[in-house]
Design a protein around this motif. Sequence first.
Motif, PDB file in Angstrom:
ATOM      1  N   ALA A 152       0.832  -1.207   0.000  1.00  0.00           N
ATOM      2  CA  ALA A 152       0.000   0.000   0.000  1.00  0.00           C
ATOM      3  C   ALA A 152       0.867   1.259   0.000  1.00  0.00           C
ATOM      4  CB  ALA A 152      -0.931  -0.005   1.212  1.00  0.00           C
ATOM      5  N   TRP A 153       1.936   1.245   0.777  1.00  0.00           N
ATOM      6  CA  TRP A 153       2.808   2.416   0.827  1.00  0.00           C
ATOM      7  C   TRP A 153       3.519   2.604  -0.511  1.00  0.00           C
ATOM      8  CZ3 TRP A 153       5.373   0.958   6.197  1.00  0.00           C
ATOM      9  CH2 TRP A 153       4.375   0.997   7.180  1.00  0.00           C
ATOM     10  N   HIS A 154       3.949   1.507  -1.117  1.00  0.00           N
ATOM     11  CA  HIS A 154       4.611   1.592  -2.422  1.00  0.00           C
ATOM     12  C   HIS A 154       3.651   2.169  -3.467  1.00  0.00           C
ATOM     13  CE1 HIS A 154       7.318   0.447  -5.677  1.00  0.00           C
ATOM     14  NE2 HIS A 154       6.312  -0.162  -6.277  1.00  0.00           N
ATOM     15  N   ARG A 155       2.400   1.695  -3.458  1.00  0.00           N
ATOM     16  CA  ARG A 155       1.418   2.222  -4.412  1.00  0.00           C
ATOM     17  C   ARG A 155       1.169   3.710  -4.204  1.00  0.00           C
ATOM     18  NH1 ARG A 155      -1.308  -2.747  -3.279  1.00  0.00           N
ATOM     19  NH2 ARG A 155      -2.641  -1.654  -1.765  1.00  0.00           N
ATOM     20  N   ALA A 156       1.292   4.168  -2.972  1.00  0.00           N
ATOM     21  CA  ALA A 156       1.062   5.573  -2.661  1.00  0.00           C
ATOM     22  C   ALA A 156       2.262   6.454  -2.997  1.00  0.00           C
ATOM     23  CB  ALA A 156       0.713   5.724  -1.182  1.00  0.00           C
ATOM     24  N   GLY A 157       3.330   5.855  -3.510  1.00  0.00           N
ATOM     25  CA  GLY A 157       4.504   6.622  -3.904  1.00  0.00           C
ATOM     26  C   GLY A 157       5.507   6.858  -2.798  1.00  0.00           C
ATOM     27  N   THR A 173      11.022  -7.825  -3.344  1.00  0.00           N
ATOM     28  CA  THR A 173      12.190  -6.969  -3.580  1.00  0.00           C
ATOM     29  C   THR A 173      11.861  -5.789  -4.488  1.00  0.00           C
ATOM     30  OG1 THR A 173      12.890  -8.486  -5.347  1.00  0.00           O
ATOM     31  CG2 THR A 173      13.903  -8.774  -3.178  1.00  0.00           C
ATOM     32  N   GLY A 174      10.904  -5.968  -5.378  1.00  0.00           N
ATOM     33  CA  GLY A 174      10.555  -4.886  -6.281  1.00  0.00           C
ATOM     34  C   GLY A 174       9.898  -3.695  -5.597  1.00  0.00           C
ATOM     35  N   LEU A 175       9.480  -3.864  -4.345  1.00  0.00           N
ATOM     36  CA  LEU A 175       8.871  -2.758  -3.616  1.00  0.00           C
ATOM     37  C   LEU A 175       9.909  -1.782  -3.076  1.00  0.00           C
ATOM     38  CD1 LEU A 175       6.201  -4.662  -1.447  1.00  0.00           C
ATOM     39  CD2 LEU A 175       5.893  -3.588  -3.697  1.00  0.00           C
ATOM     40  N   PHE A 176      11.161  -2.218  -2.992  1.00  0.00           N
ATOM     41  CA  PHE A 176      12.193  -1.435  -2.319  1.00  0.00           C
ATOM     42  C   PHE A 176      13.078  -0.704  -3.320  1.00  0.00           C
ATOM     43  CE2 PHE A 176      11.136  -4.854   0.648  1.00  0.00           C
ATOM     44  CZ  PHE A 176      10.854  -4.113   1.789  1.00  0.00           C
ATOM     45  N   GLY A 177      13.411   0.538  -2.949  1.00  0.00           N
ATOM     46  CA  GLY A 177      14.337   1.299  -3.769  1.00  0.00           C
ATOM     47  C   GLY A 177      15.779   0.962  -3.465  1.00  0.00           C
ATOM     48  N   ASP A 178      16.112   0.888  -2.174  1.00  0.00           N
ATOM     49  CA  ASP A 178      17.504   0.653  -1.782  1.00  0.00           C
ATOM     50  C   ASP A 178      17.576  -0.264  -0.568  1.00  0.00           C
ATOM     51  OD1 ASP A 178      19.467   2.512  -3.366  1.00  0.00           O
ATOM     52  OD2 ASP A 178      17.735   3.772  -2.926  1.00  0.00           O
ATOM     53  N   PHE A 179      18.676  -1.006  -0.510  1.00  0.00           N
ATOM     54  CA  PHE A 179      18.997  -1.862   0.622  1.00  0.00           C
ATOM     55  C   PHE A 179      20.336  -1.387   1.185  1.00  0.00           C
ATOM     56  CE2 PHE A 179      16.216  -4.315  -2.044  1.00  0.00           C
ATOM     57  CZ  PHE A 179      15.450  -5.086  -1.180  1.00  0.00           C
ATOM     58  N   PHE A 180      20.417  -1.233   2.508  1.00  0.00           N
ATOM     59  CA  PHE A 180      21.640  -0.772   3.158  1.00  0.00           C
ATOM     60  C   PHE A 180      22.017  -1.730   4.282  1.00  0.00           C
ATOM     61  CE2 PHE A 180      19.367   3.072   1.752  1.00  0.00           C
ATOM     62  CZ  PHE A 180      20.329   3.638   0.913  1.00  0.00           C
ATOM     63  N   ASP A 181      23.325  -1.965   4.428  1.00  0.00           N
ATOM     64  CA  ASP A 181      23.818  -2.750   5.563  1.00  0.00           C
ATOM     65  C   ASP A 181      24.861  -1.914   6.295  1.00  0.00           C
ATOM     66  OD1 ASP A 181      26.129  -2.953   4.004  1.00  0.00           O
ATOM     67  OD2 ASP A 181      25.662  -4.987   3.331  1.00  0.00           O
ATOM     68  N   THR A 182      25.639  -2.558   7.143  1.00  0.00           N
ATOM     69  CA  THR A 182      26.555  -1.792   7.990  1.00  0.00           C
ATOM     70  C   THR A 182      27.772  -1.269   7.225  1.00  0.00           C
ATOM     71  OG1 THR A 182      27.456  -3.904   8.766  1.00  0.00           O
ATOM     72  CG2 THR A 182      25.846  -2.809  10.177  1.00  0.00           C
ATOM     73  N   ALA A 183      27.823  -1.477   5.915  1.00  0.00           N
ATOM     74  CA  ALA A 183      28.809  -0.756   5.112  1.00  0.00           C
ATOM     75  C   ALA A 183      28.549   0.751   5.190  1.00  0.00           C
ATOM     76  CB  ALA A 183      28.754  -1.220   3.659  1.00  0.00           C
ATOM     77  N   MET A 184      27.304   1.128   5.535  1.00  0.00           N
ATOM     78  CA  MET A 184      26.968   2.546   5.719  1.00  0.00           C
ATOM     79  C   MET A 184      27.387   3.055   7.090  1.00  0.00           C
ATOM     80  SD  MET A 184      25.670   3.312   2.857  1.00  0.00           S
ATOM     81  CE  MET A 184      25.147   4.978   3.248  1.00  0.00           C
TER      82      MET A 184
END
Length: 245
Positions: A117-122, A149-160
Motif C-alpha cells: 500500500a505504501w509503495h502504491r502511494a509513492g 524486492t521490487g517494492l524497495f528502492g535501496d537496501f543498506f547494511d553496515t557498510a553505511m
Amino acid sequence: MSAPALAPPPVGAVLTDIEGTTSSIAFVKEVLFPFAERALDGFLDAHAADPEVAACLTAVRRAAPGEEPRAVLRRWMAEDSKAAPLKTLQGLIWASGYTGGEVTGHLWPDVAPCLRAWHRAGIRLNVYSSGSVAAQKLLFGHSSAGDLTGLFGDFFDTAMGGKREAASYAAIAEKLARPPGDILFLSDVAEELDAAARAGYAVCQLVRAEDGTQPSGRHPVAADFPAVAATFGLPVPRLSQGEAA
C-alpha cells in the motif's frame, strides 16, 4: 488546558529494520543459523572448489593455522562470530536454501500488505539491517508473502556505518537524496531509533508482543505496521482473510 498534540508530519520515505521489525527475532536464531550449521558439511562437499567458497576456506586457514577449517567454522558458529569468511559462507548456504525452497523468509502477516500500500502511494521503501544486502534481498525475495524486492528502492547494511551511529543515517539520507525529516525509520531497538532521531529522522519503535520487545519510552511505539500507518498518516490497507492468517 494544554495544547493538543500535533499529528506527526507525513513522510515520503520509509527505512525499515528487519529482525524484530518486519520479521521475528527467532527467525534468524532458530531457523537461519541452525540451517547453516546443518547444511555446512554437505554444502562444502558440493562447493569447496567454487572460487568464492575456496576463498573463504583459504581465509579460515589463515585465521586459524593448523586447524581443520570445518571445525573452525563450527566453533565460530557456536560463538556467533562475525568473522567475514563465516558470514560469507552462511550467506551462500542461505542462498542455496532459499532458492531450493528449504528456507522461506519470515514476515509478520501485517507487513506485506502495508508495504504494498505504501509503495502504491509513492512512498519510497528502503531497508537498513545489520545483515548483508545479499541476505536482505534473499529474505524479501523468498518471503512468506512472495517476492517483495521490487517494492524497495535501496537496501543498506553496515557498510553505511553502525546502526547506533547518527552519521550512518545522515549518510543514508544523502544516498536517498532526501532531507532526514522526510524519512521514517522503523526498528525495535531504541538505541537505533535514538541515532536516527539525532540525524533528524521521524522514528517509530515496533513493539511486537511475540518478540517480547519493551517500549523505551523515548519514541512513538506501534504494535504492527497498520499502527505505524495510522500514527504517521500512511495508507492503512484492509487485511484480507489470507493476509491476516
